[in-house]
Each structure stands twice: as structure tokens, then as C-alpha cells.
Design a protein around this motif. Structure first.
Motif, PDB file in Angstrom:
ATOM      1  N   ALA A  30     -32.222 -72.819 -49.956  1.00 58.88           N
ATOM      2  CA  ALA A  30     -33.260 -72.061 -49.241  1.00 58.88           C
ATOM      3  C   ALA A  30     -32.639 -71.056 -48.277  1.00 58.88           C
ATOM      4  CB  ALA A  30     -34.180 -73.014 -48.489  1.00 58.88           C
ATOM      5  N   ARG A  31     -31.542 -71.441 -47.644  1.00 52.22           N
ATOM      6  CA  ARG A  31     -30.872 -70.545 -46.688  1.00 52.22           C
ATOM      7  C   ARG A  31     -30.316 -69.312 -47.396  1.00 52.22           C
ATOM      8  NH1 ARG A  31     -28.485 -69.783 -41.784  1.00 52.22           N
ATOM      9  NH2 ARG A  31     -26.257 -69.368 -41.701  1.00 52.22           N
ATOM     10  N   ILE A  32     -29.716 -69.504 -48.570  1.00 49.27           N
ATOM     11  CA  ILE A  32     -29.177 -68.373 -49.322  1.00 49.27           C
ATOM     12  C   ILE A  32     -30.303 -67.490 -49.834  1.00 49.27           C
ATOM     13  CG2 ILE A  32     -27.926 -67.726 -51.424  1.00 49.27           C
ATOM     14  CD1 ILE A  32     -26.181 -70.207 -51.010  1.00 49.27           C
ATOM     15  N   ILE A  33     -31.362 -68.130 -50.360  1.00 44.82           N
ATOM     16  CA  ILE A  33     -32.511 -67.367 -50.854  1.00 44.82           C
ATOM     17  C   ILE A  33     -33.146 -66.561 -49.731  1.00 44.82           C
ATOM     18  CG2 ILE A  33     -34.869 -67.595 -51.763  1.00 44.82           C
ATOM     19  CD1 ILE A  33     -33.866 -69.953 -53.420  1.00 44.82           C
ATOM     20  N   TYR A  34     -33.134 -67.114 -48.519  1.00 38.99           N
ATOM     21  CA  TYR A  34     -33.665 -66.391 -47.357  1.00 38.99           C
ATOM     22  C   TYR A  34     -32.749 -65.251 -46.938  1.00 38.99           C
ATOM     23  CZ  TYR A  34     -34.646 -65.405 -42.444  1.00 38.99           C
ATOM     24  OH  TYR A  34     -34.878 -64.773 -41.246  1.00 38.99           O
ATOM     25  N   GLN A  35     -31.461 -65.525 -46.844  1.00 39.16           N
ATOM     26  CA  GLN A  35     -30.527 -64.547 -46.282  1.00 39.16           C
ATOM     27  C   GLN A  35     -30.270 -63.359 -47.199  1.00 39.16           C
ATOM     28  OE1 GLN A  35     -29.265 -63.988 -43.435  1.00 39.16           O
ATOM     29  NE2 GLN A  35     -29.769 -65.864 -42.331  1.00 39.16           N
ATOM     30  N   MET A  36     -30.249 -63.568 -48.507  1.00 37.74           N
ATOM     31  CA  MET A  36     -29.937 -62.458 -49.413  1.00 37.74           C
ATOM     32  C   MET A  36     -30.911 -61.293 -49.255  1.00 37.74           C
ATOM     33  SD  MET A  36     -28.595 -64.206 -52.953  1.00 37.74           S
ATOM     34  CE  MET A  36     -28.272 -62.603 -53.704  1.00 37.74           C
ATOM     35  N   PRO A  37     -32.217 -61.502 -49.417  1.00 37.05           N
ATOM     36  CA  PRO A  37     -33.134 -60.369 -49.245  1.00 37.05           C
ATOM     37  C   PRO A  37     -33.282 -59.925 -47.794  1.00 37.05           C
ATOM     38  CG  PRO A  37     -34.352 -62.370 -49.748  1.00 37.05           C
ATOM     39  CD  PRO A  37     -32.911 -62.696 -49.935  1.00 37.05           C
ATOM     40  N   SER A  38     -33.216 -60.869 -46.844  1.00 38.75           N
ATOM     41  CA  SER A  38     -33.396 -60.466 -45.447  1.00 38.75           C
ATOM     42  C   SER A  38     -32.247 -59.581 -44.971  1.00 38.75           C
ATOM     43  CB  SER A  38     -33.526 -61.701 -44.542  1.00 38.75           C
ATOM     44  OG  SER A  38     -32.321 -62.436 -44.502  1.00 38.75           O
ATOM     45  N   THR A  39     -31.007 -59.913 -45.366  1.00 41.50           N
ATOM     46  CA  THR A  39     -29.858 -59.084 -44.991  1.00 41.50           C
ATOM     47  C   THR A  39     -29.892 -57.756 -45.734  1.00 41.50           C
ATOM     48  OG1 THR A  39     -28.599 -61.136 -44.761  1.00 41.50           O
ATOM     49  CG2 THR A  39     -27.359 -59.082 -44.678  1.00 41.50           C
ATOM     50  N   ALA A  40     -30.332 -57.774 -46.991  1.00 39.63           N
ATOM     51  CA  ALA A  40     -30.469 -56.532 -47.755  1.00 39.63           C
ATOM     52  C   ALA A  40     -31.506 -55.617 -47.101  1.00 39.63           C
ATOM     53  CB  ALA A  40     -30.877 -56.842 -49.194  1.00 39.63           C
ATOM     54  N   ILE A  41     -32.622 -56.191 -46.657  1.00 40.36           N
ATOM     55  CA  ILE A  41     -33.663 -55.411 -45.977  1.00 40.36           C
ATOM     56  C   ILE A  41     -33.126 -54.833 -44.675  1.00 40.36           C
ATOM     57  CG2 ILE A  41     -35.869 -55.589 -44.740  1.00 40.36           C
ATOM     58  CD1 ILE A  41     -36.672 -57.715 -46.859  1.00 40.36           C
ATOM     59  N   SER A  42     -32.451 -55.668 -43.902  1.00 37.99           N
ATOM     60  CA  SER A  42     -31.931 -55.222 -42.611  1.00 37.99           C
ATOM     61  C   SER A  42     -30.973 -54.047 -42.763  1.00 37.99           C
ATOM     62  CB  SER A  42     -31.224 -56.388 -41.904  1.00 37.99           C
ATOM     63  OG  SER A  42     -30.722 -55.994 -40.652  1.00 37.99           O
ATOM     64  N   TRP A  43     -30.011 -54.165 -43.700  1.00 34.25           N
ATOM     65  CA  TRP A  43     -29.031 -53.096 -43.878  1.00 34.25           C
ATOM     66  C   TRP A  43     -29.661 -51.837 -44.474  1.00 34.25           C
ATOM     67  CZ3 TRP A  43     -24.803 -52.130 -41.567  1.00 34.25           C
ATOM     68  CH2 TRP A  43     -23.972 -53.157 -41.112  1.00 34.25           C
ATOM     69  N   SER A  44     -30.541 -52.000 -45.454  1.00 37.06           N
ATOM     70  CA  SER A  44     -31.132 -50.822 -46.089  1.00 37.06           C
ATOM     71  C   SER A  44     -32.007 -50.054 -45.109  1.00 37.06           C
ATOM     72  CB  SER A  44     -31.935 -51.218 -47.333  1.00 37.06           C
ATOM     73  OG  SER A  44     -32.976 -52.118 -47.015  1.00 37.06           O
ATOM     74  N   VAL A  45     -32.754 -50.768 -44.267  1.00 38.53           N
ATOM     75  CA  VAL A  45     -33.586 -50.104 -43.251  1.00 38.53           C
ATOM     76  C   VAL A  45     -32.695 -49.413 -42.220  1.00 38.53           C
ATOM     77  CG1 VAL A  45     -35.217 -50.477 -41.357  1.00 38.53           C
ATOM     78  CG2 VAL A  45     -35.577 -51.613 -43.551  1.00 38.53           C
ATOM     79  N   TYR A  46     -31.659 -50.115 -41.777  1.00 45.74           N
ATOM     80  CA  TYR A  46     -30.783 -49.537 -40.758  1.00 45.74           C
ATOM     81  C   TYR A  46     -30.026 -48.324 -41.292  1.00 45.74           C
ATOM     82  CZ  TYR A  46     -27.465 -49.215 -36.937  1.00 45.74           C
ATOM     83  OH  TYR A  46     -26.730 -48.763 -35.881  1.00 45.74           O
ATOM     84  N   GLU A  47     -29.506 -48.429 -42.519  1.00 46.69           N
ATOM     85  CA  GLU A  47     -28.785 -47.300 -43.096  1.00 46.69           C
ATOM     86  C   GLU A  47     -29.726 -46.116 -43.350  1.00 46.69           C
ATOM     87  OE1 GLU A  47     -25.701 -47.073 -43.252  1.00 46.69           O
ATOM     88  OE2 GLU A  47     -24.739 -48.997 -43.628  1.00 46.69           O
ATOM     89  N   PHE A  48     -30.978 -46.399 -43.689  1.00 48.53           N
ATOM     90  CA  PHE A  48     -31.943 -45.310 -43.850  1.00 48.53           C
ATOM     91  C   PHE A  48     -32.132 -44.564 -42.547  1.00 48.53           C
ATOM     92  CE2 PHE A  48     -36.321 -43.879 -43.100  1.00 48.53           C
ATOM     93  CZ  PHE A  48     -36.396 -42.859 -44.037  1.00 48.53           C
TER      94      PHE A  48
END
Length: 333
Positions: free
Chosen positions: A298-316
Motif C-alpha cells: 500500500a505504501r508503494i502504491i501510494y508513493q508512486m503516483p503521489s511523488t509523480a504528481i508532486s514532481w510533475s506539478v512542481y516541474e510544470f
């Protein structure tokens, strides 16, 4: 006799890597933002990234918290994230997985604003000391670790309230009731009981996170231009690696935050559990080595998209603000 040098036709010119394609920011322009943008820019971008990251994945986080329970109620034992979500919605209501999201949003905004602003400021200062004129991965890791101190100072009390509200049969009517009850029965110190464990977890988490992200960017996006798919993939990989490595610490943090009465009573512990060493000892006494990896999926399933969202939003935001800055200055991109 006069020697004339004819200009080389544009079609025959070798492309200059620093120029980039039309409409695309160059590496120098894109990476120069942190050195020139105001702290307010980084705080705004960080706050938006943090809120979106937590909001989108909050239901999965709720299941993860329950799966890390050392002595769960039989009605709250889940074999997978999907089974957990399905059962919670079916037996407790469609909004139950979102319980605690309000206080999480209230804390995630300022926590991530401080984190990204602190990280960018420290990253460039340390890079100039370690490798003047270039970006240093060592500086990134150190800056991220120091910025974690600011982030966790805000988020640790939020995590205590959020996780208690997420647990099965949580006795609290709402966030404010939880805050008042914890303060009255356990004291203000209870909100920072897991702070050292949180830091012990998050500092290696952030180190692995940034190392993995930078490594993936070097492989997928060596020119460091704005390429959304590379930020998403790099963020997802970085989140998965960091989450897997630090799961044992996350289990201990959850125990310190929730103070599970059933689990503590089963090994004759009265009162409140405190300290990372005690948490490690208790987890081992209750479930042995396997207990340290409860909820890893559950932790990996949570972190993969949440970290992807965080970086993609920040880089945008970095891309958008850099582009706007160059347009205002009249620089062609």
C-alpha cells in the motif's frame, strides 16, 4: 584581391545545444529558475504540489494506515489496497476513506511550501560551495534533508491527528475533537511523540528520493528540459524506491502516532509508548521481522503516483514561471 567569406546557409549550420528547439526552454534557462525566482514562487509551486499529492492519493493512504496496524480488528484486515477500499466503502460509507483529509490539506500546503522554498534556497547555496557554477547531487541531498526538518515540524502534528482518524472504529468526531482529546489526555508533547522517528524515516527517504529522481532524469532527460513524461516516470520510480526502503520506519511511526491499545496491551505495556527505540522493540515483540513490512504494498502504491504528481506539478510551475519570466524580459525561447 579581396577575400570574401560567404555566410554559411542556415540549413547547413550545426545545431547549438544551448539554443533548444522553438518553444522549448534551454537547459540553462530552465535550471536557472531556482537561482532567480523569489521564495514566494517556490512556496506557491510547492504548496500546490503538496496539496494535490495528498488529496489525490488520500484514500490509499487511509488503507495503508490500517494495514500497518499491528493488532487489527478482524473486520479491518485487508489483503490488498483494492480489497481494503472496497470493504471500507461498503461497510463504513463512501466518504470514510477521506476522513482526515481536511486537516491534511491544511497542513500539506504550508509544509510543502516551506520544504520546496528551503530546498531550492539551500540547494543552490550548497552547490556554489561544493561545485561552483554547476548543480551538485550531494548538495541536493543535503538540502533536501535539511528542508525535511521544516516540513516535518508542520506535518508531524497533522500526521498524528490524521492517522488516528483513519484507524478502524476511530472514537473521534472530527479533527478538532481529536486535537482536544489528545491534548487533554496525553499532553501537547503527544503531537511530536513520533517526530524523531519521522525525521529518521524522512531524511533517508528524501535522500533516496532525490538520488533516484536525479538518476532517472539523467537517463531519460539528460538535457533537463521540460518533458512531463520524464518527470512523471522519474517521480514514480523515486517514490517506489524510497517507500520500499523506509517502510519499517513508517510502521514504527504509525504505532507511535496511533498508540494502538490492543497491540500495546497484548505485550503488557501500560501508558503511552514513546521513542524510536521503544517503537522498534515493540514492533518486533508483537510481530517479529515481518511486522516491519506491514503495508509495504500500500505504501508503494501510494508513493508512486503521489511523488509523480508532486514532481510533475512542481516541474510544470518551474517551466511556466521561467517561460513567463523570459517573455517579460523579451528573451526568445
Amino acid at each position: 584581391m579581396e577575400l570574401r567569406v560567404e555566410p554559411v546557409p542556415a540549413a547547413l549550420k550545426m545545431p547549438d545545444k544551448s539554443e533548444g528547439r522553438e518553444g522549448e526552454l534551454t537547459e540553462e534557462e530552465y535550471e536557472s529558475l531556482p537561482a532567480s525566482a523569489s521564495p514566494a514562487t517556490h512556496m506557491t509551486a510547492g504548496a500546490v504540489a503538496g496539496v494535490l499529492e495528498h488529496a489525490v492519493m488520500f484514500p490509499v493512504d487511509s488503507v495503508k494506515t490500517r494495514m500497518q496496524s499491528l493488532q487489527p480488528d478482524p473486520k479491518a484486515r485487508y489483503q490488498s489496497v483494492y480489497q481494503g477500499l472496497s470493504r471500507i466503502i461498503r461497510t463504513e460509507g463512501i466518504m470514510r476513506p477521506m476522513r482526515g483529509i481536511g486537516i491534511t490539506m491544511a497542513g500539506a500546503g504550508p509544509a510543502h511550501a516551506l520544504y520546496f522554498a528551503g530546498y531550492e534556497k539551500l540547494k543552490w547555496k550548497l552547490s556554489n560551495i561544493i561545485h561552483p557554477g554547476s548543480n551538485s547531487h550531494i548538495a541536493n541531498g543535503i538540502a533536501g534533508s535539511i528542508a525535511t526538518l521544516l516540513h516535518d515540524a508542520v506535518m508531524n502534528p497533522v500526521e498524528v491527528v490524521k492517522q488516528r482518524m483513519q484507524m478502524y472504529n476511530s472514537p473521534y468526531k472530527g479533527a478538532w475533537d481529536c486535537i482536544q482529546t489528545v491534548r487533554r489526555t496525553e499532553g501537547v508533547a503527544a503531537f511530536y511523540r513520533s517526530y524523531t522517528t519521522q525525521l529518521t524515516m524522512n531524511i533517508p527517504f528524501q535522500a533516496m528520493h532525490f538520488i533516484s529522481y536525479e538518476f532517472m532524469q539523467e537517463q531519460l532527460n539528460p538535457r533537463r528540459q521540460y518533458q512531463p513524461h520524464t518527470h512523471i516516470i522519474s517521480g514514480a520510480v523515486a517514490g517506489a524506491v524510497a517507500a520500499a526502503v523506509t517502510t519499517p520506519l513508517d510502521v514504527c511511526k504509525t504505532l507511535l502516532n496511533t498508540q494502538e491499545n490492543v497491540a500495546l496491551t497484548s505485550i503488557n505495556i501500560s501508558g503511552h509508548l514513546s521513542g524510536m527505540a521503544n517503537a522498534f522493540r515493540t514492533v518486533y515483540q508483537i510481530g517479529g521481522v515481518p511486522a516491519f513490512f506491514k503495508g509495504m504494498q500500500a505504501r508503494i502504491i501510494y508513493q508512486m503516483p503521489s511523488t509523480a504528481i508532486s514532481w510533475s506539478v512542481y516541474e510544470f510551475f518551474k517551466y511556466f514561471l521561467t517561460k513567463r519570466k523570459n517573455e517579460k524580459s523579451g528573451t526568445s525561447i
